[in-house]
Design a protein around this motif. Sequence first.
Motif, PDB file in Angstrom:
ATOM      1  N   PRO A   1       0.837  -1.201   0.000  1.00  0.00           N
ATOM      2  CA  PRO A   1       0.000   0.000   0.000  1.00  0.00           C
ATOM      3  C   PRO A   1       0.872   1.252   0.000  1.00  0.00           C
ATOM      4  O   PRO A   1       1.980   1.258   0.550  1.00  0.00           O
ATOM      5  CB  PRO A   1      -0.777  -0.115   1.317  1.00  0.00           C
ATOM      6  CG  PRO A   1      -0.729  -1.562   1.673  1.00  0.00           C
ATOM      7  CD  PRO A   1       0.592  -2.070   1.162  1.00  0.00           C
ATOM      8  N   SER A   2       0.377   2.305  -0.613  1.00  0.00           N
ATOM      9  CA  SER A   2       1.183   3.525  -0.717  1.00  0.00           C
ATOM     10  C   SER A   2       0.965   4.478   0.452  1.00  0.00           C
ATOM     11  O   SER A   2       1.890   5.150   0.897  1.00  0.00           O
ATOM     12  CB  SER A   2       0.870   4.257  -2.026  1.00  0.00           C
ATOM     13  OG  SER A   2      -0.440   4.791  -1.989  1.00  0.00           O
TER      14      SER A   2
ATOM     15  N   ARG B   1       4.898   1.764  -5.581  1.00  0.00           N
ATOM     16  CA  ARG B   1       4.534   0.869  -4.498  1.00  0.00           C
ATOM     17  C   ARG B   1       3.653  -0.298  -4.945  1.00  0.00           C
ATOM     18  O   ARG B   1       3.772  -1.411  -4.436  1.00  0.00           O
ATOM     19  CB  ARG B   1       3.800   1.651  -3.403  1.00  0.00           C
ATOM     20  CG  ARG B   1       4.717   2.394  -2.430  1.00  0.00           C
ATOM     21  CD  ARG B   1       5.384   1.439  -1.472  1.00  0.00           C
ATOM     22  NE  ARG B   1       6.249   2.129  -0.535  1.00  0.00           N
ATOM     23  CZ  ARG B   1       5.898   2.442   0.710  1.00  0.00           C
ATOM     24  NH1 ARG B   1       4.692   2.131   1.148  1.00  0.00           N
ATOM     25  NH2 ARG B   1       6.743   3.039   1.498  1.00  0.00           N
ATOM     26  N   ASN B   2       2.713  -0.037  -5.857  1.00  0.00           N
ATOM     27  CA  ASN B   2       1.793  -1.090  -6.275  1.00  0.00           C
ATOM     28  C   ASN B   2       1.221  -0.758  -7.649  1.00  0.00           C
ATOM     29  O   ASN B   2       1.353   0.381  -8.117  1.00  0.00           O
ATOM     30  CB  ASN B   2       0.688  -1.296  -5.221  1.00  0.00           C
ATOM     31  CG  ASN B   2      -0.234  -0.109  -5.089  1.00  0.00           C
ATOM     32  OD1 ASN B   2      -1.041   0.165  -5.991  1.00  0.00           O
ATOM     33  ND2 ASN B   2      -0.124   0.631  -3.996  1.00  0.00           N
TER      34      ASN B   2
ATOM     35  N   THR C   1      -5.691  -4.653  -0.450  1.00  0.00           N
ATOM     36  CA  THR C   1      -4.766  -3.777   0.277  1.00  0.00           C
ATOM     37  C   THR C   1      -4.459  -2.466  -0.435  1.00  0.00           C
ATOM     38  O   THR C   1      -4.051  -1.502   0.212  1.00  0.00           O
ATOM     39  CB  THR C   1      -3.439  -4.508   0.546  1.00  0.00           C
ATOM     40  OG1 THR C   1      -2.865  -4.945  -0.697  1.00  0.00           O
ATOM     41  CG2 THR C   1      -3.652  -5.713   1.456  1.00  0.00           C
ATOM     42  N   CYS C   2      -4.675  -2.430  -1.769  1.00  0.00           N
ATOM     43  CA  CYS C   2      -4.244  -1.255  -2.545  1.00  0.00           C
ATOM     44  C   CYS C   2      -5.296  -0.736  -3.522  1.00  0.00           C
ATOM     45  O   CYS C   2      -5.022   0.221  -4.251  1.00  0.00           O
ATOM     46  CB  CYS C   2      -2.981  -1.595  -3.353  1.00  0.00           C
ATOM     47  SG  CYS C   2      -1.627  -2.323  -2.416  1.00  0.00           S
TER      48      CYS C   2
ATOM     49  N   SER D   1      -7.573   2.510   1.108  1.00  0.00           N
ATOM     50  CA  SER D   1      -7.728   1.060   0.963  1.00  0.00           C
ATOM     51  C   SER D   1      -7.967   0.377   2.296  1.00  0.00           C
ATOM     52  O   SER D   1      -8.783  -0.561   2.390  1.00  0.00           O
ATOM     53  CB  SER D   1      -6.485   0.470   0.278  1.00  0.00           C
ATOM     54  OG  SER D   1      -6.350   0.979  -1.028  1.00  0.00           O
TER      55      SER D   1
END
Length: 305
Positions: free
Chosen positions: A87-88, A106-107, A237-238, A244
Amino acid sequence: MIDVLNEIHQEVSPLLGQGKVAEYIPALANVDPMQFGMAITLNDGQYYGVGSYQTPFSIQSISKVFSYTLALRAYQNGLYKRVWREPSGNPFNSLVQLEYEAGIPRNPFINAGAIVVCDSLVSHFSTNEKAFNEILAFIHQCSGDKSIAVDEVVSTSEMEHGYRNIALASLMKSFGNFDNDVIEVLQTYFKHCSIVMNAQQLSRSMLYLANDGTDPITKQQLINSTQAKRINSLMLTCGHYDASGDFAFRVGLPGKSGVGGGIVAVVPGKMAIAVYSPALNESGNSLVGTKALELFTTKTGLSIF
């Protein structure tokens, strides 16, 4: 199931008008914020819908699920060298994290990550035109609907006002995490974000993630079960930018939002759900759509927790 959807429609109606549409994309600024639609497609192909569930809208970042699926299928674990799985905690278009983490997003669901994914697909399919055509063909395959297309007005609008995304791509290129021409890749990226679908089509198209990577209706394996598990975990999660965690807390399902006002969610082994309501909360997620999904998992108990 239709009774539950009707209850939700009635309960969220007083919230319509709260939030704001995505005004920073001029082509989306004039969308009617009072719309709400919700659709469910079960793994056996049955579907239910309420409200504006057949109203087409720009899917925006929901398209990142499809592009990431194709990239994961093409590169497998090698993709993780270019885009991480964390996650960011920052807004979806933030440059700050990218700067101090050496150009590795990050994602794949924040803008920088999705742009890198798009760059990887342009490399894999050799041209930006082929990459986009493969993304669109994959959406046709997942949805069973070849009529789905791009809104060229939205795509052009995004390109004309995409300065921050150009900055993200340029920053990644300066760190060596970008292989192709920035503008060409962004044209492909904006085109796939500008694909138009309705809630019914979206819920149908996500069934492969509710069935271990295999479309339960056509029986085609689109990805393997491990990859499906990884995509679902990243959606949990993202999938809602820096909100999120709150979405997981309230809804408890893997999901992905888009600033066009859509959200998709997956109930593994059972169904996929899509909601549409274009007015967004402060994090860029559909305000009424998020509440509708929270009500759905509360009323049905269909949460993964």
